[in-house]
Design a protein around this motif. Structure first.
Motif, PDB file in Angstrom:
ATOM      1  N   VAL A   1     -26.273  16.948  27.095  1.00 11.83           N
ATOM      2  CA  VAL A   1     -27.292  16.578  28.047  1.00 11.83           C
ATOM      3  C   VAL A   1     -26.892  15.608  29.290  1.00 11.83           C
ATOM      4  O   VAL A   1     -27.036  15.958  30.450  1.00 11.83           O
ATOM      5  CB  VAL A   1     -28.335  15.899  27.345  1.00 11.83           C
ATOM      6  CG1 VAL A   1     -29.462  15.600  28.371  1.00 11.83           C
ATOM      7  CG2 VAL A   1     -28.976  17.115  26.348  1.00 11.83           C
ATOM      8  N   GLN A   2     -26.123  14.380  28.869  1.00  7.43           N
ATOM      9  CA  GLN A   2     -25.707  13.716  30.025  1.00  7.43           C
ATOM     10  C   GLN A   2     -24.784  14.492  30.878  1.00  7.43           C
ATOM     11  O   GLN A   2     -24.808  14.165  32.308  1.00  7.43           O
ATOM     12  CB  GLN A   2     -25.019  12.513  29.495  1.00  7.43           C
ATOM     13  CG  GLN A   2     -24.374  11.709  30.513  1.00  7.43           C
ATOM     14  CD  GLN A   2     -25.392  10.797  31.306  1.00  7.43           C
ATOM     15  OE1 GLN A   2     -26.248  10.255  30.501  1.00  7.43           O
ATOM     16  NE2 GLN A   2     -25.525  10.985  32.477  1.00  7.43           N
ATOM     17  N   ALA A   3     -23.805  15.224  30.314  1.00  7.15           N
ATOM     18  CA  ALA A   3     -22.939  15.974  31.420  1.00  7.15           C
ATOM     19  C   ALA A   3     -23.793  17.021  32.449  1.00  7.15           C
ATOM     20  O   ALA A   3     -23.087  17.496  33.409  1.00  7.15           O
ATOM     21  CB  ALA A   3     -21.896  16.974  30.431  1.00  7.15           C
ATOM     22  N   THR A   4     -25.041  17.388  31.904  1.00 11.91           N
ATOM     23  CA  THR A   4     -25.724  18.049  32.977  1.00 11.91           C
ATOM     24  C   THR A   4     -26.249  17.478  34.099  1.00 11.91           C
ATOM     25  O   THR A   4     -26.560  18.036  35.119  1.00 11.91           O
ATOM     26  CB  THR A   4     -26.807  18.987  32.161  1.00 11.91           C
ATOM     27  OG1 THR A   4     -27.901  18.206  31.780  1.00 11.91           O
ATOM     28  CG2 THR A   4     -26.008  19.795  31.074  1.00 11.91           C
ATOM     29  N   LEU A   5     -26.230  16.129  34.033  1.00  8.15           N
ATOM     30  CA  LEU A   5     -27.141  15.397  34.958  1.00  8.15           C
ATOM     31  C   LEU A   5     -25.967  15.014  36.094  1.00  8.15           C
ATOM     32  O   LEU A   5     -24.647  14.971  35.929  1.00  8.15           O
ATOM     33  CB  LEU A   5     -27.551  14.281  34.415  1.00  8.15           C
ATOM     34  CG  LEU A   5     -28.677  14.614  33.352  1.00  8.15           C
ATOM     35  CD1 LEU A   5     -29.276  13.017  32.753  1.00  8.15           C
ATOM     36  CD2 LEU A   5     -29.671  15.186  33.828  1.00  8.15           C
ATOM     37  N   PRO A   6     -26.502  14.627  37.153  1.00  8.35           N
ATOM     38  CA  PRO A   6     -25.437  14.270  38.217  1.00  8.35           C
ATOM     39  C   PRO A   6     -24.900  12.994  37.934  1.00  8.35           C
ATOM     40  O   PRO A   6     -25.304  12.167  37.095  1.00  8.35           O
ATOM     41  CB  PRO A   6     -26.483  13.843  39.456  1.00  8.35           C
ATOM     42  CG  PRO A   6     -27.538  14.821  39.292  1.00  8.35           C
ATOM     43  CD  PRO A   6     -27.828  14.820  37.918  1.00  8.35           C
ATOM     44  N   SER A   7     -23.669  12.554  38.438  1.00 15.61           N
ATOM     45  CA  SER A   7     -22.911  11.398  37.931  1.00 15.61           C
ATOM     46  C   SER A   7     -23.512  10.037  38.005  1.00 15.61           C
ATOM     47  O   SER A   7     -23.452   9.150  37.367  1.00 15.61           O
ATOM     48  CB  SER A   7     -21.528  11.490  38.731  1.00 15.61           C
ATOM     49  OG  SER A   7     -21.749  11.404  40.105  1.00 15.61           O
ATOM     50  N   ASN A   8     -24.498  10.027  39.025  1.00 12.72           N
ATOM     51  CA  ASN A   8     -25.015   8.823  39.212  1.00 12.72           C
ATOM     52  C   ASN A   8     -26.365   8.492  38.414  1.00 12.72           C
ATOM     53  O   ASN A   8     -27.488   7.491  38.706  1.00 12.72           O
ATOM     54  CB  ASN A   8     -25.496   8.576  40.866  1.00 12.72           C
ATOM     55  CG  ASN A   8     -26.271   9.636  41.393  1.00 12.72           C
ATOM     56  OD1 ASN A   8     -26.397  10.867  40.887  1.00 12.72           O
ATOM     57  ND2 ASN A   8     -27.118   9.410  42.617  1.00 12.72           N
TER      58      ASN A   8
END
Length: 221
Positions: free
Chosen positions: A118-125
């Motif tokens: 899930v975290q990987a789908t979000l923008p890096s910031n």
């Protein structure tokens, strides 16, 4: 003319022409012969009876020997079975553990791995702030949605994400669709902290059984 004289000859040992013995003597002789025949018959019957008894005794001895051999074989088999009682107990224990593993992990989702995805789908910031998980258990079926046209689900993942800039929520939702077991996702509120300027977004995501790990699922299923 010379006359012929008739000469009578005496046959020695020939059958006497006249029986002078009284009838009682003949009756006694006949009775003696009958008794001899009866005696022979009784003796023959005794011999047959003894022979039959001997044959029956031999058969009984053979049957007893066969029974004793079968009993000895049965005892030997029981002794061999006792040697494998512990092995059977271990096998039964292993089968029970395997069944328990299958049941216990039938609704398992690797949440650590899933949240990383899930975290990987979000923008890096953007980072995950809080997470709340509601999922099925092996003993309890998951409550399904009452609204029509909504797909079946086995878990609900509710999380808040923080972003230093105004988040592009639709793009986030599209990215979540690539996750295993994705059913649907909907945004909640979007708030901004006046002091830090950080945005917080609430997202609710439903997951189906494709997200199960199936670690101990039976082969071929």
């Amino acid at each position: 003319m010379i006359g012929l004289t008739k000469v009578e000859t005496l046959t020695i040992g020939g059958e006497p022409r006249v029986d002078l013995l009284p009838p009682e003597v003949h009756a006694q002789r006949n009775a003696a012969a009958v008794r001899r025949r009866l005696g022979f018959a009784v003796i023959l019957l005794l011999v047959l009876a003894v022979g039959g008894s001997a044959a029956a005794g031999v058969q009984a001895i053979q049957a007893q020997a066969s029974l004793a051999a079968e009993q000895a074989s049965t005892i030997a088999l029981l002794v061999q079975q006792r040697k494998y009682v512990q092995v059977r107990s271990v096998q039964d224990g292993v089968a029970l553990i395997q069944a328990a593993q299958q049941v216990g992990t039938s609704t398992e989702i690797d949440w650590k791995k899933y949240l990383t995805e899930v975290q990987a789908t979000l923008p890096s910031n953007v980072t995950l702030d809080t997470v709340r998980i509601d999922s099925a258990t092996p003993l309890t079926e998951y409550t399904q949605a009452t609204a029509p046209l909504q797909a079946a689900r086995v878990a609900t993942l509710s999380f808040t994400a923080k972003s230093p800039t105004l988040p592009e929520v639709p793009a986030w939702l599209d990215a979540l669709m690539a996750l295993p077991g994705y059913t649907d996702a909907s945004p909640g509120s979007v708030t901004r902290d006046d002091k830090s300027g950080v945005y917080t977004v609430d997202i609710t995501m439903h997951i189906n059984q494709a997200a199960y790990t199936n670690r101990f699922a039976a082969k071929g299923k």
